[in-house]
Enzyme design. Structure first.
Site, PDB file in Angstrom:
ATOM      1  N   LYS A 126       0.862  -1.186   0.000  1.00 23.44           N
ATOM      2  CA  LYS A 126       0.000   0.000   0.000  1.00 23.44           C
ATOM      3  C   LYS A 126       0.894   1.231   0.000  1.00 23.44           C
ATOM      4  O   LYS A 126       2.051   1.163   0.430  1.00 23.44           O
ATOM      5  CB  LYS A 126      -0.892  -0.003   1.245  1.00 23.44           C
ATOM      6  CG  LYS A 126      -2.120   0.882   1.138  1.00 23.44           C
ATOM      7  CD  LYS A 126      -3.275   0.205   0.435  1.00 23.44           C
ATOM      8  CE  LYS A 126      -4.425   1.164   0.217  1.00 23.44           C
ATOM      9  NZ  LYS A 126      -5.626   0.501  -0.299  1.00 23.44           N
ATOM     10  N   ASP A 166      -7.097   4.614  -4.315  1.00 15.70           N
ATOM     11  CA  ASP A 166      -7.725   4.497  -2.989  1.00 15.70           C
ATOM     12  C   ASP A 166      -8.298   5.897  -2.730  1.00 15.70           C
ATOM     13  O   ASP A 166      -8.518   6.662  -3.685  1.00 15.70           O
ATOM     14  CB  ASP A 166      -6.698   4.067  -1.924  1.00 15.70           C
ATOM     15  CG  ASP A 166      -7.348   3.672  -0.593  1.00 15.70           C
ATOM     16  OD1 ASP A 166      -7.798   2.534  -0.465  1.00 15.70           O
ATOM     17  OD2 ASP A 166      -7.426   4.516   0.327  1.00 15.70           O
TER      18      ASP A 166
END
Ligand code: NDP
Length: 446
Positions: A126, A166
């Protein structure tokens, strides 16, 4: 928590001070996997759990850029390459002022198990930045993305690490990021990033996938209890990518979404959210939610500064951010007749909230399982890029539906196998963990 796991958790706290969201994500997984250690002593002998809690690589970098007034701005960029036992690191980039290492690590840690659950060959990672795209011009966003990629490009690649979007990173940002990667490397390496536009290597259904997938997952949970979305009153938090497509699919499945939110408050629209109007305001104009109520007239009201979870609903779809449903919210929701929760967002429910839902017998779909449709469809995008192919919308949606049904069924079966029937949290954590742990064992001590 199992005694051995408790001492591992203490070590995680000591080695990662101040990273509260990361601690919370680790704790949730460790609380579930105690029974697995009893059946598989080899995991403990090889220190699989200690290794899973330590990222393989963490990259932090400076992102300098100039705003439209010519002033220099400095942000911080992150990429945490957490675990590559199952495939290249895979996970999104978040651009939001709240981003720091603890947020990126919580998201990266969850991503390992989520990606394992999909059954597809993707590891966990991430990244992101404390940059806030809100209120910035397109040119400012482009300059920021170009500067961000000028450092990130050396760490990623279609066989190494494949970012996606995201919070704060949608189609516009992905386009600028991919453009700069292509320019720097002189390679049209479509598989290096997912969530691309359809004009340049993107896949059908990727934009819709997280929201659609979450609605499919909840539909399966409802079916498992002999009911459905039909005629049910639903509340959704957020009004970004995940929220919008969650609303779209629930409406198609016969539910009525009466509320959604953004960081300024929520709208209540008893007739059902007008999706075209919401998309126009949020996706085209990048506006605020009060404008929705203004334009919708008497049908809708905007409630500033309050939580959408005060709106009575039978099904709740948290699709905004972490820790948005507290124990108190959960108690109010259960009191209002909530029977199912599908986490479109990552870790939107606090541990106290989860406890309330599970004790009340609410069908609770944790984010790792319920929102895995996004990353699964990203893996399908990689597959199409690798074979220079593109699938139809119908075929892609059908694949997504199958994947979500499979994840749902495996969560239930695993929970049954470990004597916790109906506990999707335990099912998701155990199944995701076992897949990654088995691959790590096979690869030796690396
Ligand atoms: P977007 O940026 O498109 O939308 C985020 C929405 O949540 C916006 O409405 C935003 O409101 C609201 N929001 C964000 N932060 C806060 C906050 N601190 N308080 C209140 N509201 C907030 O992001 P996504 O829809 O892509 O992501 C939403 C969630 O889903 C995140 O948890 C993400 O990790 C998760 N997720 C996303 C996936 C994807 O494919 N995009 C895949 C899997 C999970 P405002 O605009 O006012 O900030």
């Amino acid at each position: 928590m199992h005694e051995k796991l408790s001492s591992i958790y203490d070590n995680v706290l000591r080695r990662n001070p101040g990273e509260t969201e990361f601690h919370q994500a680790v704790r949730e997984v460790l609380e579930s996997i105690g029974p697995v250690l009893g059946k598989h002593p080899e995991y403990a002998e090889s220190k699989i759990i200690e290794r899973i809690c330590e990222p393989e690589r963490q990259i932090i970098f400076r992102v300098p850029w100039t705003d439209d007034r010519g002033e220099v701005q400095i942000n911080r960029g992150f990429r945490v390459e957490f675990n590559s036992a199952l495939g290249p690191y895979k996970g999104g980039l978040r651009f939001h002022p709240s981003v720091y290492l603890g947020i990126v690590k919580f998201l990266g840690f969850e991503q390992i198990f989520k990606n394992g659950l999909t059954g597809l060959p993707i590891g966990g990672g991430k990244g992101g930045s404390d940059f806030d795209p809100k209120g910035r011009s397109d040119r400012e966003v482009m300059r920021f993305c170009q500067s961000f990629m000028t450092e990130l490009y050396r760490h990623i690649g279609e066989y190494t690490d494949v970012p996606a979007g995201d919070i704060g990173v949608g189609g516009r940002e992905i386009g600028y990021l991919f453009g700069q990667y292509k320019r720097i490397t002189n390679r049209y390496e479509s598989g290096v990033i997912t969530g691309k536009g359809l004009a340049y290597g993107g896949a059908q259904v990727r934009t819709e996938a997280t929201g659609y997938g979450c609605a499919f997952f909840v539909d399966e949970m409802l079916k498992a209890r002999g009911t459905s979305f039909d005629g049910r009153r639903v509340a959704v938090s957020g009004s970004g990518n995940v929220a919008v497509y969650t609303i779209e699919k629930i409406e198609q499945l016969g539910g009525r979404v009466v509320a959604c939110s953004d960081s300024s408050g929520y709208v209540l629209d008893e007739k059902g959210i007008d999706l075209d109007l919401l998309k126009q305001i949020k996706q085209v104009e990048r506006g605020r939610l009060d404008v929705y109520a203004e334009r919708r007239g008497d049908n809708a009201t905007f409630v500033a500064g309050r939580s959408v979870w005060e709106v009575p609903c039978e099904v709740a779809m948290p699709s905004a951010t972490q820790n948005e449903i507290t124990g108190r919210d959960a108690a109010v929701m259960v009191g209002n007749g909530c029977i199912a929760v599908g986490e479109g967002a990552n870790m939107p429910t606090t541990p106290e909230g989860i406890k309330v839902f599970l004790e009340a017998g609410v069908a609770f779909g944790p984010g790792k399982a319920a929102n895995a449709g996004g990353v699964a469809t990203s893996a399908l995008e990689m597959q199409q890029n690798a074979s220079r192919d593109s699938w139809t919308f119908e075929f892609s949606e059908h694949r997504l539906e199958e994947i979500m049904r499979d994840i749902h069924d495996r969560c239930l079966q695993t929970a049954d196998e470990y004597g916790m029937p109906g506990d999707y949290v335990a099912g998701a954590n155990i199944d995701g963990f076992r897949r990654v742990a088995d691959a790590m064992l096979a690869l030796g001590l690396i």
